[in-house]
Scaffold this motif. Structure first.
Motif: not given
Length: 423
Positions: A274-288
């Motif tokens: 999903l985060f590959d597809q919708i970048n705005d959602l990717r901005k809401d998380i960070s990789i631990p």
């Protein structure tokens, strides 16, 4: 006055398509795609009906057999056709139709034209935003309830006694899996990763914007409402009635909210990038940082999102996982790798990673060696290092799985009650 086709050409730039089109069409022709090549050429010259015909031709090729047998060139052909179709929709002011075409190109198409698809989506989203800000009503805001009813999950208190009436005996009493706060990367590596032991980390997601934003229906609709996503429909993928569909995220949210109060089969967004597809959602998380333990690279970053009643059968994953529970609660059962034989995995190629044992109703005659594992409740903020595992989702919830390179997992959300109103 310039033509609509000229306007859209200046609005949506497709440099990769422009440079790669001759070679791609030649490759498609060499694989028998003469009709597609003709339609794609007409589409590039401004024929919308030809673009739609090319899209249908490529779609048929994608569904001509098992997915792994589809020639990569036809996936790129489908992306090409989707770009052409999207341009026409965009020039007509049909922003949602343009987004759907572009999303379909991302989900079903090949990698060759991915940059063009991503940049085109940014252009369409920006134009859509300007359009609505200029006084045009956004249909997404109509009919979705009044203020105060826009939370995905309401802040009800978790009733542990009620859960105990549904879960197996001793489900919440296991102390096998430890719970750690402020766990250093070195301690995680030495005490858990190297030994293959699971651990619950209680405080590594507190700073994520997703913790609050993803419980806001208005936010999710605004950011992703018009985007098309693949979903699973049915109790789980081992059931005969299980199927897959492509729906807008807004439609998916409506299904998720209605599942708890109807007899409809649950709809579930599972194992999707999903985060590959919708970048705005990717901005809401960070990789631990824990994903970096042991070296190597992050293999996958997938999202699960679904209602109470969703089940993922007992199975094992190909990677070591960090599971981040963002919204909601779930019940998790973990199995040690030493129980592999007792879990009776399927011998078929497609289901080799799944167990034949129905943990809701274990057939002790057919599966006499069935194991009994440790269980626990995953709170919203916990991260879990997974071995062989079984997960039951207790409510409407959303989780993320960071895959690095394990053994068996089961996931279930209980439809009988949403306890704290994506798995």
């Amino acid at each position: 006055m310039s033509s609509p086709a000229a306007n859209i050409a200046t609005a949506i730039s497709t440099p990769t398509l422009d440079s790669e089109s001759p070679a791609l069409l030649q490759s498609i022709t060499s694989h028998g795609g003469y009709a597609f090549t003709r339609m794609a050429t007409l589409a590039a010259a401004g024929d919308q009906r030809a673009a739609e015909a090319a899209c249908e031709m490529a779609w048929e090729q994608l569904h001509s057999g098992p997915w792994h047998s589809v020639l990569p060139v036809w996936r790129d052909a489908y992306s090409m056709a989707c770009l052409h179709v999207a341009k026409f929709h965009f020039s007509n002011g049909e922003f949602r139709d343009a987004l759907r075409s572009l999303d379909m190109g991302i989900i079903m198409g090949g990698p060759l034209l991915r940059k063009d698809l991503d940049s085109a989506i940014e252009v369409v989203l920006a134009a859509k935003s300007r359009h609505y800000h200029n006084g045009v009503a956004d249909d997404d805001k109509e009919g979705h309830g009044e203020a105060g009813s826009r939370l995905l999950i309401s802040p009800q208190e978790f009733d542990k006694s009620e859960v105990l009436q549904i879960l197996p005996i001793r489900s919440l009493s296991s102390k096998i899996v430890g719970k750690r706060s402020a766990l250093s990367l070195e301690a995680f590596l030495c005490e858990y990763f190297l030994s293959g032991s699971p651990v619950i980390i209680t405080d590594c997601m507190a700073h994520w914007p997703a913790r609050t934003r993803w419980n806001d229906m208005d936010y999710l609709r605004r950011i992703a409402g018009d985007r098309t996503v693949p979903v699973e429909v049915g109790k789980n993928y081992l059931c005969s009635e299980w199927k897959q569909e492509l729906v807008t995220f807004s439609e998916f949210l409506e299904r998720v909210q209605s599942t708890g109060c109807s007899s409809k089969a649950p709809t579930y967004l599972a194992q999707h990038q999903l985060f590959d597809q919708i970048n705005d959602l990717r901005k809401d998380i960070s990789i631990p940082d824990y994903c970096c333990a042991g070296g190597g690279e992050l293999r996958s970053l997938n999202a699960w999102f679904g209602p109470a009643g969703t089940v993922t059968p007992l199975h094992h994953d190909p990677h070591h996982n960090i599971l981040a529970q963002v919204v909601g609660k779930k019940y998790v059962r973990l199995y040690s790798a030493t129980y592999s034989e007792e879990l009776y995995p399927y011998s078929e190629t497609m289901l080799y990673n799944s167990s034949q044992v129905d943990l809701d109703n274990i057939d002790e005659v057919e599966f006499p060696k069935s194991a009994i594992g440790g269980v626990l409740i995953l709170e919203v903020q916990w991260c879990l290092r997974i071995c062989k595992h079984l997960v039951f989702f207790l409510c409407l919830c959303c989780k993320i799985l960071f895959g690095r390179e394990v053994d068996f997992m089961y996931i279930k959300t209980f439809a009988s009650k949403i306890y704290v109103q994506p798995a």
